[in-house]
Design a protein around this motif. Structure first.
Motif, short mmCIF file in Angstrom:
data_model
loop_
_atom_site.label_atom_id
_atom_site.label_comp_id
_atom_site.label_asym_id
_atom_site.label_seq_id
_atom_site.Cartn_x
_atom_site.Cartn_y
_atom_site.Cartn_z
N MET A 1 -73.95 8.42 21.18
CA MET A 1 -74.35 9.28 20.09
C MET A 1 -74.03 10.72 20.46
O MET A 1 -74.36 11.18 21.53
CB MET A 1 -75.85 9.11 19.83
CG MET A 1 -76.37 10.00 18.74
SD MET A 1 -78.11 9.73 18.36
CE MET A 1 -78.00 8.23 17.44
N SER A 2 -73.38 11.43 19.58
CA SER A 2 -73.04 12.82 19.86
C SER A 2 -74.19 13.73 19.46
O SER A 2 -75.08 13.34 18.71
CB SER A 2 -71.77 13.20 19.09
OG SER A 2 -72.00 13.12 17.71
N VAL A 3 -74.16 14.96 19.98
CA VAL A 3 -75.19 15.94 19.64
C VAL A 3 -75.16 16.17 18.14
O VAL A 3 -74.10 16.36 17.54
CB VAL A 3 -74.95 17.26 20.40
CG1 VAL A 3 -75.93 18.32 19.93
CG2 VAL A 3 -75.08 17.03 21.89
N GLY A 4 -76.30 16.15 17.51
CA GLY A 4 -76.40 16.36 16.07
C GLY A 4 -76.41 15.08 15.27
O GLY A 4 -76.92 15.03 14.17
N GLU A 5 -75.85 14.00 15.83
CA GLU A 5 -75.81 12.73 15.10
C GLU A 5 -77.21 12.15 15.03
O GLU A 5 -77.88 11.99 16.04
CB GLU A 5 -74.87 11.76 15.82
CG GLU A 5 -74.64 10.48 15.07
CD GLU A 5 -73.66 9.58 15.82
OE1 GLU A 5 -73.84 8.37 15.73
OE2 GLU A 5 -72.76 10.10 16.48
N GLY A 6 -77.69 11.83 13.84
CA GLY A 6 -79.02 11.29 13.66
C GLY A 6 -80.11 12.35 13.66
O GLY A 6 -81.27 12.04 13.51
N SER A 7 -79.72 13.60 13.82
CA SER A 7 -80.73 14.66 13.87
C SER A 7 -80.74 15.45 12.58
O SER A 7 -80.03 15.16 11.63
CB SER A 7 -80.45 15.60 15.05
OG SER A 7 -79.40 16.48 14.74
N SER A 8 -81.55 16.48 12.58
CA SER A 8 -81.70 17.32 11.39
C SER A 8 -80.42 18.06 11.04
O SER A 8 -80.31 18.59 9.95
CB SER A 8 -82.82 18.32 11.63
OG SER A 8 -82.52 19.12 12.76
N THR A 9 -79.45 18.08 11.95
CA THR A 9 -78.19 18.77 11.66
C THR A 9 -77.08 17.80 11.27
O THR A 9 -75.95 18.22 11.05
CB THR A 9 -77.73 19.59 12.88
OG1 THR A 9 -77.61 18.71 14.01
CG2 THR A 9 -78.72 20.70 13.19
N ASP A 10 -77.38 16.53 11.18
CA ASP A 10 -76.40 15.52 10.79
C ASP A 10 -76.13 15.65 9.29
O ASP A 10 -77.02 15.43 8.47
CB ASP A 10 -76.94 14.14 11.13
CG ASP A 10 -75.96 13.01 10.85
OD1 ASP A 10 -75.01 13.21 10.08
OD2 ASP A 10 -76.17 11.93 11.41
N ILE A 36 -86.98 23.06 18.77
CA ILE A 36 -86.89 22.32 20.03
C ILE A 36 -87.20 20.84 19.81
O ILE A 36 -86.47 19.96 20.25
CB ILE A 36 -87.83 22.92 21.10
CG1 ILE A 36 -87.34 24.31 21.51
CG2 ILE A 36 -87.95 22.00 22.31
CD1 ILE A 36 -88.33 25.10 22.33
N LEU A 37 -88.30 20.56 19.10
CA LEU A 37 -88.69 19.16 18.87
C LEU A 37 -87.66 18.41 18.05
O LEU A 37 -87.35 17.25 18.34
CB LEU A 37 -90.06 19.10 18.19
CG LEU A 37 -91.24 19.54 19.06
CD1 LEU A 37 -92.51 19.63 18.22
CD2 LEU A 37 -91.42 18.60 20.24
N MET A 38 -87.10 19.05 17.04
CA MET A 38 -86.11 18.38 16.21
C MET A 38 -84.84 18.09 17.00
O MET A 38 -84.26 17.01 16.87
CB MET A 38 -85.81 19.22 14.97
CG MET A 38 -86.98 19.26 14.00
SD MET A 38 -86.74 20.39 12.63
CE MET A 38 -85.50 19.52 11.71
N ASN A 39 -84.41 19.02 17.83
CA ASN A 39 -83.22 18.79 18.64
C ASN A 39 -83.46 17.73 19.71
O ASN A 39 -82.60 16.89 19.97
CB ASN A 39 -82.72 20.09 19.25
CG ASN A 39 -81.92 20.89 18.24
OD1 ASN A 39 -80.94 20.39 17.71
ND2 ASN A 39 -82.35 22.10 17.97
N LEU A 40 -84.63 17.75 20.34
CA LEU A 40 -84.94 16.72 21.34
C LEU A 40 -84.99 15.34 20.70
O LEU A 40 -84.50 14.37 21.28
CB LEU A 40 -86.27 17.03 22.03
CG LEU A 40 -86.26 18.16 23.04
CD1 LEU A 40 -87.67 18.45 23.54
CD2 LEU A 40 -85.33 17.83 24.20
N ALA A 41 -85.57 15.25 19.52
CA ALA A 41 -85.62 13.96 18.82
C ALA A 41 -84.21 13.45 18.56
O ALA A 41 -83.91 12.27 18.77
CB ALA A 41 -86.39 14.09 17.52
N GLY A 42 -83.32 14.33 18.11
CA GLY A 42 -81.93 13.94 17.87
C GLY A 42 -81.24 13.48 19.14
O GLY A 42 -80.51 12.49 19.15
#
Length: 101
Positions: A1-10, A36-42
């Motif tokens: 999974m790449s950074v941002g995939e599945g996260s709030s920035t996807d 921070i929490l949203m990025n960590l979750a992603g």
């Protein structure tokens, strides 16, 4: 999974949820603990999103509150009935009265 995939920035998540709630996708940064929490979750592979509700000059903004409840109900499929602004105002007044007593 790449950074941002599945996260709030996807981008695909943003578009999917925006359609569901008749919302709009904006760009910008989310800072502080929420960011921070949203990025960590992603990064941990957890699908997540943030919800920014624009409020007017009145405090509290019952129309923004009503929209937030409607959106959360749609996203989480809570099965809540629509509330009127008058109902929100009465609920707020009761909550404040309890806190002040």
């Amino acid at each position: 999974m790449s950074v941002g995939e599945g996260s709030s920035t996807d981008r695909s998540n943003l578009e999917k949820y925006a359609k569901l709630v008749e919302g709009h996708v904006y760009s910008g940064q989310i800072v502080g603990a929420v960011g921070i929490l949203m990025n960590l979750a992603g990064l941990m592979g957890m699908e997540n999103m943030g919800m920014l509700i624009e409020v007017g000059e009145s405090t509290p903004d019952y129309y923004a509150c009503r929209r937030a409840v409607w959106v959360l109900n749609r996203l989480a499929n809570l099965g809540l009935e629509d509330v009127t602004v008058d109902e929100l105002m009465r609920s707020y007044a009761r909550a404040v009265a309890r806190l002040e007593s």
